[in-house]
Each structure stands twice: as structure tokens, then as C-alpha cells.
Design a protein around this motif. Structure first.
Motif, PDB file in Angstrom:
ATOM      1  N   UNK A  15       0.809  -1.220   0.000  1.00 48.36           N
ATOM      2  CA  UNK A  15       0.000   0.000   0.000  1.00 48.36           C
ATOM      3  C   UNK A  15       0.845   1.274   0.000  1.00 48.36           C
ATOM      4  N   UNK A  16       2.174   1.154  -0.090  1.00 46.77           N
ATOM      5  CA  UNK A  16       3.052   2.326  -0.085  1.00 46.77           C
ATOM      6  C   UNK A  16       3.070   2.996  -1.459  1.00 46.77           C
ATOM      7  N   UNK A  17       3.263   4.291  -1.437  1.00 54.68           N
ATOM      8  CA  UNK A  17       3.369   5.051  -2.675  1.00 54.68           C
ATOM      9  C   UNK A  17       4.701   4.727  -3.352  1.00 54.68           C
ATOM     10  N   UNK A  18       4.697   4.692  -4.684  1.00 52.27           N
ATOM     11  CA  UNK A  18       5.941   4.447  -5.417  1.00 52.27           C
ATOM     12  C   UNK A  18       6.915   5.578  -5.152  1.00 52.27           C
ATOM     13  N   UNK A  19       8.150   5.217  -4.887  1.00 55.02           N
ATOM     14  CA  UNK A  19       9.196   6.203  -4.649  1.00 55.02           C
ATOM     15  C   UNK A  19      10.206   6.125  -5.785  1.00 55.02           C
ATOM     16  N   UNK A  20      11.109   7.069  -5.833  1.00 53.12           N
ATOM     17  CA  UNK A  20      12.178   7.022  -6.821  1.00 53.12           C
ATOM     18  C   UNK A  20      13.232   6.024  -6.403  1.00 53.12           C
ATOM     19  N   UNK A  21      14.176   5.793  -7.259  1.00 51.55           N
ATOM     20  CA  UNK A  21      15.258   4.872  -6.956  1.00 51.55           C
ATOM     21  C   UNK A  21      14.880   3.433  -7.218  1.00 51.55           C
ATOM     22  N   UNK A  22      15.710   2.534  -6.718  1.00 52.79           N
ATOM     23  CA  UNK A  22      15.502   1.099  -6.905  1.00 52.79           C
ATOM     24  C   UNK A  22      14.523   0.600  -5.846  1.00 52.79           C
ATOM     25  N   UNK A  23      13.517  -0.153  -6.289  1.00 48.19           N
ATOM     26  CA  UNK A  23      12.474  -0.603  -5.372  1.00 48.19           C
ATOM     27  C   UNK A  23      12.228  -2.103  -5.520  1.00 48.19           C
ATOM     28  N   UNK A  24      11.720  -2.689  -4.455  1.00 47.14           N
ATOM     29  CA  UNK A  24      11.328  -4.097  -4.453  1.00 47.14           C
ATOM     30  C   UNK A  24       9.885  -4.173  -3.981  1.00 47.14           C
ATOM     31  N   UNK A  25       9.054  -4.912  -4.731  1.00 49.16           N
ATOM     32  CA  UNK A  25       7.634  -5.043  -4.407  1.00 49.16           C
ATOM     33  C   UNK A  25       7.258  -6.521  -4.335  1.00 49.16           C
ATOM     34  N   UNK A  26       6.129  -6.796  -3.722  1.00 48.32           N
ATOM     35  CA  UNK A  26       5.643  -8.174  -3.650  1.00 48.32           C
ATOM     36  C   UNK A  26       5.150  -8.626  -5.024  1.00 48.32           C
ATOM     37  N   UNK A  27       5.016  -9.936  -5.193  1.00 50.05           N
ATOM     38  CA  UNK A  27       4.467 -10.472  -6.435  1.00 50.05           C
ATOM     39  C   UNK A  27       3.042  -9.963  -6.646  1.00 50.05           C
ATOM     40  N   UNK A  28       2.263  -9.879  -5.574  1.00 51.37           N
ATOM     41  CA  UNK A  28       0.880  -9.380  -5.687  1.00 51.37           C
ATOM     42  C   UNK A  28       0.866  -7.953  -6.220  1.00 51.37           C
ATOM     43  N   UNK A  29       1.771  -7.119  -5.728  1.00 55.04           N
ATOM     44  CA  UNK A  29       1.818  -5.732  -6.216  1.00 55.04           C
ATOM     45  C   UNK A  29       2.316  -5.687  -7.655  1.00 55.04           C
ATOM     46  N   UNK A  30       3.280  -6.524  -7.995  1.00 54.21           N
ATOM     47  CA  UNK A  30       3.750  -6.580  -9.380  1.00 54.21           C
ATOM     48  C   UNK A  30       2.581  -6.885 -10.318  1.00 54.21           C
ATOM     49  N   UNK A  31       1.785  -7.861  -9.950  1.00 53.84           N
ATOM     50  CA  UNK A  31       0.640  -8.226 -10.784  1.00 53.84           C
ATOM     51  C   UNK A  31      -0.374  -7.078 -10.876  1.00 53.84           C
ATOM     52  N   UNK A  32      -0.606  -6.406  -9.759  1.00 58.55           N
ATOM     53  CA  UNK A  32      -1.596  -5.336  -9.707  1.00 58.55           C
ATOM     54  C   UNK A  32      -1.132  -4.068 -10.424  1.00 58.55           C
ATOM     55  N   UNK A  33       0.143  -3.697 -10.233  1.00 60.57           N
ATOM     56  CA  UNK A  33       0.649  -2.407 -10.729  1.00 60.57           C
ATOM     57  C   UNK A  33       1.710  -2.577 -11.809  1.00 60.57           C
ATOM     58  N   UNK A  34       1.653  -3.655 -12.549  1.00 60.51           N
ATOM     59  CA  UNK A  34       2.692  -3.995 -13.523  1.00 60.51           C
ATOM     60  C   UNK A  34       3.032  -2.835 -14.460  1.00 60.51           C
ATOM     61  N   UNK A  35       2.032  -2.206 -15.027  1.00 58.20           N
ATOM     62  CA  UNK A  35       2.279  -1.148 -16.021  1.00 58.20           C
ATOM     63  C   UNK A  35       3.019   0.042 -15.412  1.00 58.20           C
ATOM     64  N   UNK A  36       2.602   0.477 -14.238  1.00 62.98           N
ATOM     65  CA  UNK A  36       3.291   1.611 -13.611  1.00 62.98           C
ATOM     66  C   UNK A  36       4.691   1.215 -13.154  1.00 62.98           C
ATOM     67  N   UNK A  37       4.876  -0.027 -12.748  1.00 61.70           N
ATOM     68  CA  UNK A  37       6.212  -0.487 -12.345  1.00 61.70           C
ATOM     69  C   UNK A  37       7.141  -0.609 -13.550  1.00 61.70           C
ATOM     70  N   UNK A  38       6.603  -0.994 -14.695  1.00 60.17           N
ATOM     71  CA  UNK A  38       7.424  -1.047 -15.911  1.00 60.17           C
ATOM     72  C   UNK A  38       7.906   0.340 -16.311  1.00 60.17           C
ATOM     73  N   UNK A  39       7.142   1.376 -15.982  1.00 54.91           N
ATOM     74  CA  UNK A  39       7.516   2.756 -16.306  1.00 54.91           C
ATOM     75  C   UNK A  39       8.385   3.393 -15.224  1.00 54.91           C
ATOM     76  N   UNK A  40       8.622   2.691 -14.132  1.00 51.36           N
ATOM     77  CA  UNK A  40       9.420   3.226 -13.017  1.00 51.36           C
ATOM     78  C   UNK A  40      10.835   3.545 -13.503  1.00 51.36           C
ATOM     79  N   UNK A  41      11.366   4.727 -13.156  1.00 55.91           N
ATOM     80  CA  UNK A  41      12.691   5.110 -13.660  1.00 55.91           C
ATOM     81  C   UNK A  41      13.867   4.344 -13.049  1.00 55.91           C
TER      82      UNK A  41
END
Length: 150
Positions: free
Chosen positions: A20-46
Motif C-alpha cells: 500500500x506504499x506510494x511508489x518512490x524514486x530509486x531502486x524498489x522491491x515489491x511483492x508479487x501481488x503488487x507486481x501483478x496489480x501495478x505492472x504497467x506503472x512499475x514497468x515505467x518506473x525510472x
């Protein structure tokens, strides 16, 4: 915090994000559930993106996306569950993942050598004092009877 990666001590650049945390800058690690849910925004993460796998997750769920993932964290919730060993082997052997596979959580020091044999190339210690022990345990045995994935 420092980690062991490819048999060397290095700084951990990844920040672990809760589901439930907001995406931050830099290198991040997320759960598999979040990857599935937010895949498109995570693919665009800088920055770089990592995914945490629990023993109950399926490595196959990431097979099509592995080229976009810089880190797979295997989160050992308890030391009695060996499914994460299988996840590492599948990621390297079946899906040919070339990125970092990191053991985190409650893995045992006696398991480090065997984790490296199935494809884990990084270790996050529970305490900084464990860094030297982890390095030493990577070379526990000089003779190997079975082939390894690496």
C-alpha cells in the motif's frame, strides 16, 4: 545496509515497498501481488525494480516478465520450507533468469552454500555481523558430487 552479492560485500540500493506504499524514486522491491496489480506503472518506473517471492508464490507467474525485473528476492519466512530453493532453480534453469536472486529473511547459515548451488547469488543478512559468516559459508565445500544450476 550491506549485502553479499557475487561473493563480495556491496551496498543494497533497493528499498522494500509495502503493497500500500506510494511508489518512490530509486531502486524498489515489491511483492508479487503488487507486481501483478501495478505492472504497467512499475514497468515505467525510472529505477530498477525487484519482486519479492514467498514460498507460496509461483515462479512461473514471473516467467514472461523476467527481462524487466532486476532483482528477485526469495523471502524465507521460516527455515523449514524448501520451496524457495525450487523457485531459485526454476528461475535459473527453466526460465534462464540472469539477474540477481537474493535470499532474505530466515534462511540458515548452513543453507548458504546450497542456495548458491541452485542460483542464489546475493544474500541479505539479518545482522551486519553475519556478512563474514555468509562469505565463509559460500565456500563450505571444495568437492561437489552433484551438478549445480550455476
Amino acid at each position: 545496509m550491506q549485502i553479499i552479492k557475487d561473493k563480495a560485500i556491496t551496498e543494497d540500493t533497493f528499498t522494500t515497498l509495502a503493497d500500500d506504499a506510494e511508489l518512490t524514486g530509486g531502486d524498489i522491491s515489491v511483492s508479487l501481488a503488487r507486481w501483478k496489480r501495478d505492472r504497467e506503472s512499475l514497468l515505467a518506473h525510472p529505477g530498477k525494480v525487484g519482486v519479492r517471492l514467498q514460498a507460496s508464490d509461483a515462479a512461473a507467474d514471473l516467467a514472461e516478465d523476467l527481462k524487466h525485473i532486476d532483482l528477485i528476492e526469495l523471502d524465507f519466512a521460516e527455515f523449514a520450507d524448501g520451496r524457495l530453493f525450487s523457485h531459485a532453480w526454476l528461475l535459473r534453469g527453466r526460465y534462464h533468469y540472469q539477474g540477481e536472486i537474493r535470499a532474505t529473511g530466515h534462511y540458515l547459515m548452513d543453507q548458504i552454500f546450497y542456495l548458491s548451488r541452485v542460483g542464489v547469488n546475493a544474500f541479505k543478512p539479518a545482522k551486519a555481523e553475519q556478512l563474514a559468516t555468509i562469505l565463509a559459508n559460500l565456500d563450505d565445500f571444495s568437492v561437489k558430487y552433484q551438478p549445480s544450476i550455476v
